[in-house]
Design a protein around this motif. Sequence first.
Motif, PDB file in Angstrom:
ATOM      1  N   ALA A 177       0.836  -1.206   0.000  1.00 18.29           N
ATOM      2  CA  ALA A 177       0.000   0.000   0.000  1.00 18.29           C
ATOM      3  C   ALA A 177       0.867   1.252   0.000  1.00 18.29           C
ATOM      4  O   ALA A 177       0.619   2.205  -0.753  1.00 18.29           O
ATOM      5  CB  ALA A 177      -0.939   0.000   1.204  1.00 18.29           C
ATOM      6  N   LYS A 178       1.899   1.262   0.834  1.00 21.76           N
ATOM      7  CA  LYS A 178       2.775   2.436   0.921  1.00 21.76           C
ATOM      8  C   LYS A 178       3.622   2.583  -0.345  1.00 21.76           C
ATOM      9  O   LYS A 178       3.876   3.694  -0.807  1.00 21.76           O
ATOM     10  CB  LYS A 178       3.688   2.309   2.146  1.00 21.76           C
ATOM     11  CG  LYS A 178       2.923   2.452   3.450  1.00 21.76           C
ATOM     12  CD  LYS A 178       3.819   2.200   4.648  1.00 21.76           C
ATOM     13  CE  LYS A 178       3.025   2.405   5.954  1.00 21.76           C
ATOM     14  NZ  LYS A 178       3.800   1.970   7.137  1.00 21.76           N
ATOM     15  N   GLU A 179       4.034   1.456  -0.915  1.00 19.44           N
ATOM     16  CA  GLU A 179       4.912   1.494  -2.082  1.00 19.44           C
ATOM     17  C   GLU A 179       4.219   2.065  -3.319  1.00 19.44           C
ATOM     18  O   GLU A 179       4.845   2.765  -4.110  1.00 19.44           O
ATOM     19  CB  GLU A 179       5.443   0.081  -2.369  1.00 19.44           C
ATOM     20  CG  GLU A 179       6.524   0.025  -3.419  1.00 19.44           C
ATOM     21  CD  GLU A 179       7.245  -1.320  -3.430  1.00 19.44           C
ATOM     22  OE1 GLU A 179       7.828  -1.706  -2.400  1.00 19.44           O
ATOM     23  OE2 GLU A 179       7.206  -1.995  -4.466  1.00 19.44           O
ATOM     24  N   VAL A 180       2.931   1.772  -3.477  1.00 19.89           N
ATOM     25  CA  VAL A 180       2.243   2.172  -4.721  1.00 19.89           C
ATOM     26  C   VAL A 180       1.221   3.293  -4.506  1.00 19.89           C
ATOM     27  O   VAL A 180       0.457   3.620  -5.411  1.00 19.89           O
ATOM     28  CB  VAL A 180       1.564   0.955  -5.403  1.00 19.89           C
ATOM     29  CG1 VAL A 180       2.606  -0.084  -5.794  1.00 19.89           C
ATOM     30  CG2 VAL A 180       0.491   0.330  -4.497  1.00 19.89           C
ATOM     31  N   ALA A 181       1.228   3.889  -3.332  1.00 17.19           N
ATOM     32  CA  ALA A 181       0.205   4.888  -2.994  1.00 17.19           C
ATOM     33  C   ALA A 181       0.210   6.079  -3.941  1.00 17.19           C
ATOM     34  O   ALA A 181      -0.826   6.702  -4.164  1.00 17.19           O
ATOM     35  CB  ALA A 181       0.379   5.360  -1.551  1.00 17.19           C
ATOM     36  N   ARG A 182       1.365   6.435  -4.514  1.00 18.93           N
ATOM     37  CA  ARG A 182       1.426   7.582  -5.429  1.00 18.93           C
ATOM     38  C   ARG A 182       1.319   7.171  -6.887  1.00 18.93           C
ATOM     39  O   ARG A 182       1.572   7.980  -7.782  1.00 18.93           O
ATOM     40  CB  ARG A 182       2.715   8.368  -5.195  1.00 18.93           C
ATOM     41  CG  ARG A 182       2.734   8.952  -3.783  1.00 18.93           C
ATOM     42  CD  ARG A 182       3.751  10.027  -3.604  1.00 18.93           C
ATOM     43  NE  ARG A 182       3.702  10.502  -2.224  1.00 18.93           N
ATOM     44  CZ  ARG A 182       4.321  11.582  -1.773  1.00 18.93           C
ATOM     45  NH1 ARG A 182       5.044  12.309  -2.611  1.00 18.93           N
ATOM     46  NH2 ARG A 182       4.234  11.937  -0.512  1.00 18.93           N
TER      47      ARG A 182
END
Length: 253
Positions: A177-182
Amino acid sequence: MTHSSEAPLILITGGSRGIGAATARLAAAQGYDVVVTFVSDAKAAASVVADVEAAGRRGVAERIDSSDSIQVEALFGRIDKVFGRIDVLVNNAAILAKQSRFEDLEVDRIHRIFAVNSIGPMLCAQQAAKRMSQRHGGKGGSIINVSSAAARLGSPNEYVDYASSKGALETFTTGLAKEVAREGIRVNCVRPGHIYTDMHASGGEPGRVDRVKDSIPMGRGGQPEEVARAILWLASAEASFVTGTFLDATGGK
């Protein structure tokens, strides 16, 4: 029947029964084209596809072992050809083995549980993210991992291996989730509690939900449709600012 190629596509692993099948039927009612995967019960999968088509959407059933990276890659290749898109991935496929104390578990069983419940979702998410990511020209998307209250509770004397495999899936949810949030991809997790599905028979106790329902604050087991609604809410634009989160559908347990 005419179909718009603009319908969003949802891929649901383990979609022939239980929570996966309920999610497929509800997704079709909400306007999704649906791909379900299954391992053994082709008849059950075909019945889900028939319901999807009866709702006026495209439905496809694919027999794959989601823990096999070659089969997963081939599946996504077929989805590219037939649909040309993937908007939502629901990592629902999971297995459970007979209730047992941890010290009596065979190593092969532990390997298989982790292969299907932890590694399988990672392989599917990897393929989905490559297609969804705005970094690669994708339009974004949503990944929902189906965990279990067992990840929080540990399932002592019953399924410590299963609970542990779901714990791994939850840590994966947080990291991805954090890796692809942007990159336009949201990654969330639903934790069902005691739900009336056929899965309990795999653990050797088909009536398990009724045995334990007094331990649930709401005093009853859940229905697969109740979990499906949570999954599809997380998939939807209504959850547009929600990622890396865990939604318990456990009746308060």
